[in-house]
Write a protein that holds these residues in place. Structure first.
Motif, PDB file in Angstrom:
ATOM      1  N   ARG A 147       0.869  -1.187   0.000  1.00  0.00           N
ATOM      2  CA  ARG A 147       0.000   0.000   0.000  1.00  0.00           C
ATOM      3  C   ARG A 147       0.899   1.228   0.000  1.00  0.00           C
ATOM      4  O   ARG A 147       1.760   1.362   0.881  1.00  0.00           O
ATOM      5  CB  ARG A 147      -0.840   0.048   1.285  1.00  0.00           C
ATOM      6  N   GLU A 148       0.658   2.122  -0.949  1.00  0.00           N
ATOM      7  CA  GLU A 148       1.476   3.337  -1.012  1.00  0.00           C
ATOM      8  C   GLU A 148       1.269   4.176   0.249  1.00  0.00           C
ATOM      9  O   GLU A 148       0.135   4.381   0.675  1.00  0.00           O
ATOM     10  CB  GLU A 148       1.093   4.143  -2.252  1.00  0.00           C
ATOM     11  N   VAL A 149       2.370   4.648   0.849  1.00  0.00           N
ATOM     12  CA  VAL A 149       2.245   5.510   2.031  1.00  0.00           C
ATOM     13  C   VAL A 149       2.829   6.904   1.805  1.00  0.00           C
ATOM     14  O   VAL A 149       2.537   7.834   2.564  1.00  0.00           O
ATOM     15  CB  VAL A 149       2.876   4.867   3.294  1.00  0.00           C
ATOM     16  N   LEU A 150       3.667   7.073   0.757  1.00  0.00           N
ATOM     17  CA  LEU A 150       4.280   8.379   0.518  1.00  0.00           C
ATOM     18  C   LEU A 150       4.778   8.458  -0.918  1.00  0.00           C
ATOM     19  O   LEU A 150       5.358   7.503  -1.429  1.00  0.00           O
ATOM     20  CB  LEU A 150       5.472   8.557   1.471  1.00  0.00           C
ATOM     21  N   ASP A 151       4.564   9.627  -1.546  1.00  0.00           N
ATOM     22  CA  ASP A 151       5.039   9.834  -2.917  1.00  0.00           C
ATOM     23  C   ASP A 151       5.866  11.121  -2.957  1.00  0.00           C
ATOM     24  O   ASP A 151       5.346  12.193  -2.648  1.00  0.00           O
ATOM     25  CB  ASP A 151       3.824   9.952  -3.857  1.00  0.00           C
ATOM     26  N   PHE A 188      15.821   9.464 -14.278  1.00  0.00           N
ATOM     27  CA  PHE A 188      14.828   9.831 -13.260  1.00  0.00           C
ATOM     28  C   PHE A 188      13.845   8.684 -13.062  1.00  0.00           C
ATOM     29  O   PHE A 188      13.667   7.859 -13.963  1.00  0.00           O
ATOM     30  CB  PHE A 188      14.043  11.070 -13.696  1.00  0.00           C
ATOM     31  N   PHE A 189      13.190   8.669 -11.919  1.00  0.00           N
ATOM     32  CA  PHE A 189      12.182   7.639 -11.637  1.00  0.00           C
ATOM     33  C   PHE A 189      11.239   8.196 -10.581  1.00  0.00           C
ATOM     34  O   PHE A 189      11.500   9.260  -9.999  1.00  0.00           O
ATOM     35  CB  PHE A 189      12.858   6.356 -11.136  1.00  0.00           C
ATOM     36  N   ARG A 190      10.164   7.467 -10.302  1.00  0.00           N
ATOM     37  CA  ARG A 190       9.215   7.936  -9.289  1.00  0.00           C
ATOM     38  C   ARG A 190       9.686   7.462  -7.914  1.00  0.00           C
ATOM     39  O   ARG A 190       9.923   6.260  -7.715  1.00  0.00           O
ATOM     40  CB  ARG A 190       7.821   7.375  -9.562  1.00  0.00           C
ATOM     41  N   LEU A 191       9.839   8.400  -6.980  1.00  0.00           N
ATOM     42  CA  LEU A 191      10.292   8.052  -5.626  1.00  0.00           C
ATOM     43  C   LEU A 191       9.059   7.969  -4.719  1.00  0.00           C
ATOM     44  O   LEU A 191       8.509   8.985  -4.300  1.00  0.00           O
ATOM     45  CB  LEU A 191      11.268   9.112  -5.119  1.00  0.00           C
ATOM     46  N   ALA A 192       8.620   6.758  -4.482  1.00  0.00           N
ATOM     47  CA  ALA A 192       7.428   6.561  -3.643  1.00  0.00           C
ATOM     48  C   ALA A 192       7.627   5.290  -2.833  1.00  0.00           C
ATOM     49  O   ALA A 192       8.296   4.357  -3.286  1.00  0.00           O
ATOM     50  CB  ALA A 192       6.190   6.426  -4.526  1.00  0.00           C
ATOM     51  N   ILE A 193       7.080   5.271  -1.622  1.00  0.00           N
ATOM     52  CA  ILE A 193       7.230   4.071  -0.795  1.00  0.00           C
ATOM     53  C   ILE A 193       5.868   3.517  -0.378  1.00  0.00           C
ATOM     54  O   ILE A 193       4.863   4.235  -0.340  1.00  0.00           O
ATOM     55  CB  ILE A 193       8.125   4.304   0.451  1.00  0.00           C
ATOM     56  N   GLY A 194       5.864   2.224  -0.120  1.00  0.00           N
ATOM     57  CA  GLY A 194       4.660   1.540   0.326  1.00  0.00           C
ATOM     58  C   GLY A 194       4.996   0.596   1.469  1.00  0.00           C
ATOM     59  O   GLY A 194       6.175   0.344   1.741  1.00  0.00           O
ATOM     60  N   ARG A 195       3.949   0.126   2.129  1.00  0.00           N
ATOM     61  CA  ARG A 195       4.177  -0.844   3.214  1.00  0.00           C
ATOM     62  C   ARG A 195       3.416  -2.131   2.889  1.00  0.00           C
ATOM     63  O   ARG A 195       2.278  -2.085   2.400  1.00  0.00           O
ATOM     64  CB  ARG A 195       3.704  -0.282   4.546  1.00  0.00           C
ATOM     65  N   CYS A 196       4.059  -3.259   3.194  1.00  0.00           N
ATOM     66  CA  CYS A 196       3.448  -4.556   2.898  1.00  0.00           C
ATOM     67  C   CYS A 196       2.356  -4.863   3.929  1.00  0.00           C
ATOM     68  O   CYS A 196       2.582  -4.772   5.128  1.00  0.00           O
ATOM     69  CB  CYS A 196       4.514  -5.648   2.914  1.00  0.00           C
ATOM     70  N   ASP A 197       1.204  -5.225   3.401  1.00  0.00           N
ATOM     71  CA  ASP A 197       0.065  -5.619   4.241  1.00  0.00           C
ATOM     72  C   ASP A 197       0.377  -6.818   5.126  1.00  0.00           C
ATOM     73  O   ASP A 197      -0.161  -6.946   6.218  1.00  0.00           O
ATOM     74  CB  ASP A 197      -1.083  -6.073   3.315  1.00  0.00           C
TER      75      ASP A 197
END
Ligand code: TYD
Ligand code: ZN
Length: 407
Positions: A14-18, A39-48
């Motif tokens: 689940r994305e938590v920050l972009d 360049f790339f998209r810097l976004a983080i998620g957390r595993c359910d």
């Protein structure tokens, strides 16, 4: 779009920050090559399922770790002292006795292993950065220029036999294919051997708003909860944890084969603390995103105000982390004409994406600016002491975490 899957357990992310589009953070190149920086998209998620916080995109390792990868662990006195302490402890405790064998994954310039080499401890460093490896070899360190994975581990085992200790610092979070790494550790590690790794702590990042710890190379943001699950997933067990002050707050994780050691009380204590800190909920990331936006607004307006007042501001420490700050905030050479850094490999280049010239630290005093924006905030004490005459001359330090302030 298909769900992104956890690199460890295959659970749903689940994305938590972009943090938007960002360049490869260590791509310090000459100005003429700057348009080629990826360049790339810097976004983080957390595993359910396992709670591992991780990047949503994967930057190919060969984009991040070119042969001329400029990071040098020995650049900081604090880091040097820390690893010399780690090495002294290994020399004193001699894992595996006299003929014991120690492997370091991501040995960089040999900052840790050189002490083992000098003490005659059988060792091997494995690191893909050829230029850093050359520095390590100059210090008598035995190095294999390679990525550590299941295949290289099998090779190392065939050549040297079991490792009694496998150590890794600030490297594990950089490696996406941890399954292969753990298979390698399984091949290489003695039955009673220990795998010890150190990395930045997610709890500290959230607590202190260290959003600049988020950049391409940090694929994982470990917590005790997620590392415990990861070790179990790969057939190992997390048996001890210890908090370290490095990099704004790190944790040393000690992993053993299942059932070999009773986990210490610290493991359960850290898990309870992380739960109390809300690391498993989503509110903590909503607050984090708001704090990051506040830093962006405050920092840009401070730099604009200082510029309007005719004050000169330069950056200090062309860290990997500075890429996130500069690009997220949209700061370029118009607001910050240069960044000073002691790393020879970065000097004469420009910062990735933001294209600010990197200059030797000697240029800092020639003449002193009115303000210095400290990107290397994790080395604040060391740098401020070294640059005492800047402050004596009336210079002021700007620090942007946990919020923008004059130090
Ligand atoms: P580092 O802490 O390694 O951060 P990151 O992992 O984000 O790259 O980076 C510190 C940078 O600061 C490095 O490029 C060297 C530089 N530096 C100085 O210029 N002077 C100093 O006294 C110290 C300690 C570091
Ligand atoms: Zn998972």
């Amino acid at each position: 779009m298909a769900d992104k899957r956890c690199r460890i357990c295959g659970g749903i992310l689940r994305e938590v920050l972009d943090l938007g589009r960002q360049p490869v953070s260590n791509a310090f190149v000459r100005l003429e090559d700057a348009p080629k920086v990826p360049f790339f998209r810097l976004a983080i998620g957390r595993c359910d399922s396992c709670a591992m916080v991780q990047q949503l995109e994967t930057v190919p390792p060969n984009e991040m770790y070119r042969a001329d990868y400029p990071y040098r662990a020995s650049g900081s006195l604090m880091i040097r002292r820390h690893f010399e302490g780690v090495a002294r402890e290994i020399v004193e405790t001699r894992p595996g006795g006299e003929g014991g064998f120690v492997v370091e994954i991501g040995s960089n310039d040999g900052v840790m292993l050189k002490t083992l080499a000098a003490a005659g401890v059988r060792h091997l460093g494995v690191d893909p950065a050829a230029s850093a490896d050359d520095v390590a070899r100059e210090h008598g360190v035995n190095v294999r220029t390679d990525f550590f994975n299941a295949e290289t581990a099998a090779d190392v085992y065939a050549e040297y036999g079991h490792a009694n200790l496998i150590f890794s610092a600030n490297t594990f979070s950089h490696i996406s294919y941890l399954d292969s790494i753990f298979r390698g550790i399984d091949t290489l590690l003695a039955a009673d051997g220990l795998f010890v790794f150190e990395d930045r702590s997610l709890a500290d990042i959230l607590r202190h708003n260290y959003f600049d710890q988020i950049y391409d190379e940090h694929i994982y943001f470990f917590s005790v909860v997620s590392v415990k699950a990861m070790a179990a997933h790969f057939g190992f067990e997390l048996v001890d944890v210890e908090h370290l002050p490095l990099h704004g707050g790190s944790i040393r994780y000690t992993v053993a084969r299942k059932g070999v050691r009773e986990p210490s009380a610290a493991v359960a204590e850290f898990v309870a603390q992380e739960e109390a800190d809300g690391l498993l909920g989503s509110d903590v990331f909503v607050r984090f995103a708001a704090d990051i936006d506040r830093v962006k607004a405050d920092l840009v307006s401070l730099l604009r105000d200082l510029q309007a007042d005719g004050r000169r501001v330069v950056g200090y420490g062309a860290t990997s982390r500075s890429a996130t700050v500069l690009n997220y905030c949209g700061i370029g050479p118009d607001l910050l004409p240069m960044v000073c850094d002691s790393t020879a490999e970065k000097q004469g280049c420009v910062t990735p994406g933001s294209m600010i010239p990197v200059c030797p630290t000697a240029d800092f005093s020639n003449p002193y600016p009115d303000y210095a924006l400290l990107f290397a905030w994790n080395h604040a004490e060391e740098i401020m002491a070294k640059e005492q005459s800047f402050q004596d001359a009336g210079g002021k330090w700007i620090v942007y975490v946990p919020k923008v302030h004059i130090a």
